[in-house]
Design an enzyme around this catalytic site. Structure first.
Site, PDB file in Angstrom:
ATOM      1  N   ARG A 133      15.439  92.334  55.571  1.00 41.28           N
ATOM      2  CA  ARG A 133      16.527  93.133  56.138  1.00 41.28           C
ATOM      3  C   ARG A 133      15.943  94.479  56.552  1.00 41.28           C
ATOM      4  O   ARG A 133      15.667  95.329  55.718  1.00 41.28           O
ATOM      5  CB  ARG A 133      17.581  93.312  55.042  1.00 41.28           C
ATOM      6  CG  ARG A 133      18.859  93.934  55.484  1.00 41.28           C
ATOM      7  CD  ARG A 133      19.758  94.169  54.297  1.00 41.28           C
ATOM      8  NE  ARG A 133      19.339  95.338  53.537  1.00 41.28           N
ATOM      9  CZ  ARG A 133      19.292  95.408  52.212  1.00 41.28           C
ATOM     10  NH1 ARG A 133      19.612  94.391  51.462  1.00 41.28           N
ATOM     11  NH2 ARG A 133      18.913  96.520  51.612  1.00 41.28           N
TER      12      ARG A 133
ATOM     13  N   HIS B 203      21.584  97.750  53.783  1.00 38.23           N
ATOM     14  CA  HIS B 203      22.431  96.612  53.383  1.00 38.23           C
ATOM     15  C   HIS B 203      23.731  96.614  54.197  1.00 38.23           C
ATOM     16  O   HIS B 203      24.115  95.614  54.788  1.00 38.23           O
ATOM     17  CB  HIS B 203      22.726  96.707  51.886  1.00 38.23           C
ATOM     18  CG  HIS B 203      23.808  95.789  51.432  1.00 38.23           C
ATOM     19  ND1 HIS B 203      23.623  94.438  51.305  1.00 38.23           N
ATOM     20  CD2 HIS B 203      25.106  96.029  51.120  1.00 38.23           C
ATOM     21  CE1 HIS B 203      24.767  93.876  50.909  1.00 38.23           C
ATOM     22  NE2 HIS B 203      25.675  94.823  50.798  1.00 38.23           N
TER      23      HIS B 203
ATOM     24  N   TYR C 215      15.521 103.162  47.422  1.00 33.11           N
ATOM     25  CA  TYR C 215      14.962 102.125  46.557  1.00 33.11           C
ATOM     26  C   TYR C 215      13.832 101.291  47.166  1.00 33.11           C
ATOM     27  O   TYR C 215      13.257 100.472  46.485  1.00 33.11           O
ATOM     28  CB  TYR C 215      16.074 101.196  46.045  1.00 33.11           C
ATOM     29  CG  TYR C 215      16.943 100.560  47.125  1.00 33.11           C
ATOM     30  CD1 TYR C 215      16.521  99.413  47.781  1.00 33.11           C
ATOM     31  CD2 TYR C 215      18.178 101.102  47.467  1.00 33.11           C
ATOM     32  CE1 TYR C 215      17.313  98.822  48.764  1.00 33.11           C
ATOM     33  CE2 TYR C 215      18.973 100.522  48.456  1.00 33.11           C
ATOM     34  CZ  TYR C 215      18.529  99.389  49.089  1.00 33.11           C
ATOM     35  OH  TYR C 215      19.308  98.808  50.059  1.00 33.11           O
TER      36      TYR C 215
HETATM   37  C1  LIG Z   1      31.412  88.243  43.631  1.00 30.02           C
HETATM   38  C2  LIG Z   1      30.837  89.534  44.152  1.00 30.02           C
HETATM   39  N1  LIG Z   1      30.060  90.305  43.350  1.00 30.02           N
HETATM   40  C3  LIG Z   1      29.533  91.455  43.817  1.00 30.02           C
HETATM   41  C4  LIG Z   1      29.787  91.857  45.102  1.00 30.02           C
HETATM   42  C5  LIG Z   1      29.186  93.166  45.631  1.00 30.02           C
HETATM   43  N2  LIG Z   1      28.104  92.865  46.578  1.00 30.02           N
HETATM   44  C6  LIG Z   1      28.300  92.948  47.914  1.00 30.02           C
HETATM   45  S1  LIG Z   1      26.922  92.530  48.767  1.00 30.02           S
HETATM   46  C7  LIG Z   1      26.036  92.262  47.362  1.00 30.02           C
HETATM   47  C8  LIG Z   1      24.580  91.834  47.413  1.00 30.02           C
HETATM   48  C9  LIG Z   1      24.385  90.550  48.157  1.00 30.02           C
HETATM   49  O1  LIG Z   1      23.029  90.300  48.331  1.00 30.02           O
HETATM   50  P1  LIG Z   1      22.516  89.005  49.029  1.00 30.02           P
HETATM   51  O2  LIG Z   1      23.271  87.811  48.560  1.00 30.02           O
HETATM   52  O3  LIG Z   1      21.047  88.960  48.879  1.00 30.02           O
HETATM   53  O4  LIG Z   1      22.897  89.189  50.572  1.00 30.02           O
HETATM   54  P2  LIG Z   1      22.457  90.301  51.610  1.00 30.02           P
HETATM   55  O5  LIG Z   1      23.579  91.300  51.654  1.00 30.02           O
HETATM   56  O6  LIG Z   1      21.166  90.862  51.173  1.00 30.02           O
HETATM   57  O7  LIG Z   1      22.352  89.605  52.926  1.00 30.02           O
HETATM   58  C10 LIG Z   1      26.820  92.490  46.240  1.00 30.02           C
HETATM   59  C11 LIG Z   1      26.345  92.355  44.842  1.00 30.02           C
HETATM   60  C12 LIG Z   1      30.613  91.042  45.915  1.00 30.02           C
HETATM   61  N3  LIG Z   1      30.892  91.353  47.178  1.00 30.02           N
HETATM   62  N4  LIG Z   1      31.118  89.873  45.424  1.00 30.02           N
END
Ligand SMILES: Cc1ncc(C[n+]2csc(CCOP(=O)(O)OP(=O)(O)O)c2C)c(N)n1
Length: 392
Positions: A286, A290, A299
């Site tokens: 990425r 985020h 970070y």
């Molecule tokens: C069930 C849940 N827990 C926590 C969150 C908060 N949250 C939003 S994005 C994220 C990280 C997701 O990372 P990843 O799956 O690697 O996807 P990326 O955004 O890096 O594409 C989190 C923990 C959420 N939206 N839903």
């Protein structure tokens, strides 16, 4: 940077990137017998644009197809840049950028047939593009004027899912449904490396495997789950998890659009032929934040970001087109002109999105009328009516 990431980055071959082996440090020194073999990275195009073949994933692309993949990558990057700009100018509440992940999305998205159903997260703007969802429709939810912006059944592309991982269960349920209908279609579930630690995703692996559901799990490992690095979640390379559930897993170079296309095609064929799920780990990065509310400089290191910039998916395909003499300056100028036009269109359409009435938040809470919702809607309408005729 310590631990598993250091091990991963040094052992994942990216031929033209010249990665060197580094001694694993910290937590990465713990070895797991049988699980520490070098992960194979499926690649059909090196970062320098050299075409290579893979015996299991043969791919023929015509010059026209190669140019059209390039066009898709550029246009989708531009849609994304416009989303970020609109958010920065206060026109969107939030934007989740796909910068750097274009090849994973366009490659896998182009492998889908119109009858295949895709279940995205909130970042799959490139897959939406391949599925024919108009880019402006992606903006409604981020602008807060609707809860989605498109009809999932029109393009077989489900609404964006903010709840991490839940769409993997929906995908498997849908796949089990089409399996019972006897349809010759497949389903693809998109999620991130962080999501693959979520119970919902692991449960969907269990169900997908147990019922041999025609589903492809497509994980974009972009190395970070907001500020959580991937090595904090995995003792083994992500794609190896599939074996524990009883289906194949492969790691593909997520910045190589040709490899993503070939591997996803193969996985969909595998699913369609009744052999059950497959997990694809698209190994990517990425490049941006985020979301627009995140600051990755807190970070991650500049060196890490720079090392991935050298593997840029668009530059890689362009290098291939140039080496093979498949495109000229006029073609690139035309794609850029189209991107400018698309960006202007999106901007104008975003600003023209109608604001919803405040009471519309009560719509669609239940399928049928519900006494409490009716009462709350009437209460808010009355309250708002009290401001009628007042300034400001
Ligand atoms: C069930 C849940 N827990 C926590 C969150 C908060 N949250 C939003 S994005 C994220 C990280 C997701 O990372 P990843 O799956 O690697 O996807 P990326 O955004 O890096 O594409 C989190 C923990 C959420 N939206 N839903």
């Amino acid at each position: 940077m310590t631990g598993r990431r250091a091990v991963e980055k040094s052992t994942t071959p990216t031929p033209a990137s010249g990665s060197t082996k580094r001694a694993p440090q910290g937590r990465g020194t713990r070895r797991t017998p049988g699980l520490d073999d070098e992960p194979e990275l499926i690649q059909l195009l090196t970062p320098a644009g050299e075409r290579i073949d893979h015996p299991d994933y043969p791919l023929e692309v015509t010059p026209q197809e190669a140019r059209s993949l390039y066009r898709d990558l550029v246009l989708v990057r531009r849609v994304d840049a416009e989303g970020t700009a609109l958010q920065r100018q206060g026109e969107l509440g939030l934007w989740a950028s796909l910068l750097g992940q274009e090849a994973a999305q366009i490659g896998s998205g182009r492998a889908l047939r119109p009858d295949d159903f895709a279940f995205p997260t909130y970042r799959e703007h490139g897959v939406a593009w391949c599925k024919g969802v108009p880019p402006v429709n992606l903006l409604g939810m981020f602008r807060g004027v609707n809860n989605g912006g498109w009809d999932p059944n029109e393009n077989n592309f489900n609404l964006y899912t903010i709840v991490i991982g839940s769409q993997a269960l929906h995908a498997v349920g849908y796949a089990m449904g089409i399996q019972r209908d006897g349809a010759d279609s497949a389903v693809i579930a998109y999620f991130g490396d962080g999501a693959s630690s979520q119970g919902d995703v692991l449960e969907s692996f269990v169900f997908g495997a147990s019922y041999n559901a025609p589903v492809v799990f497509f994980c974009q490992n972009n190395q970070w789950a907001i500020s959580e690095p991937v090595e904090r979640q995995f003792r083994v390379p992500l794609y190896k998890r599939a074996a524990g559930f009883g289906f194949p897993g492969v790691r593909v170079d997520g910045n190589d659009v040709l490899a993503c296309l070939a591997v996803t095609r193969a996985a969909l064929a595998h699913a369609r032929s009744g052999q059950g799920p497959m997990l694809i780990e698209a190994y990517t990065y990425r490049m941006g934040a985020h979301t627009t509310s995140d600051d990755p400089t807190k970070y991650r290191s500049d060196e890490e970001v720079e090392s991935w910039r050298e593997k840029d998916p668009i530059q890689r395909l362009r290098a291939y087109l140039d080496k093979q003499d498949l495109a000229d300056a006029e073609f690139y100028a035309e794609v850029d002109r189209e991107a400018d036009e698309l960006a202007a269109q999106i901007r104008a359409a975003c600003l023209a999105l109608p604001d919803p009435s405040p009471t519309s938040m009560f719509d669609h809470v239940y399928a049928d009328a519900h006494a409490q919702i009716t009462e709350e809607r009437a209460f808010l309408a009355d309250y708002l009516a009290g401001f009628d005729g007042q300034e400001g």
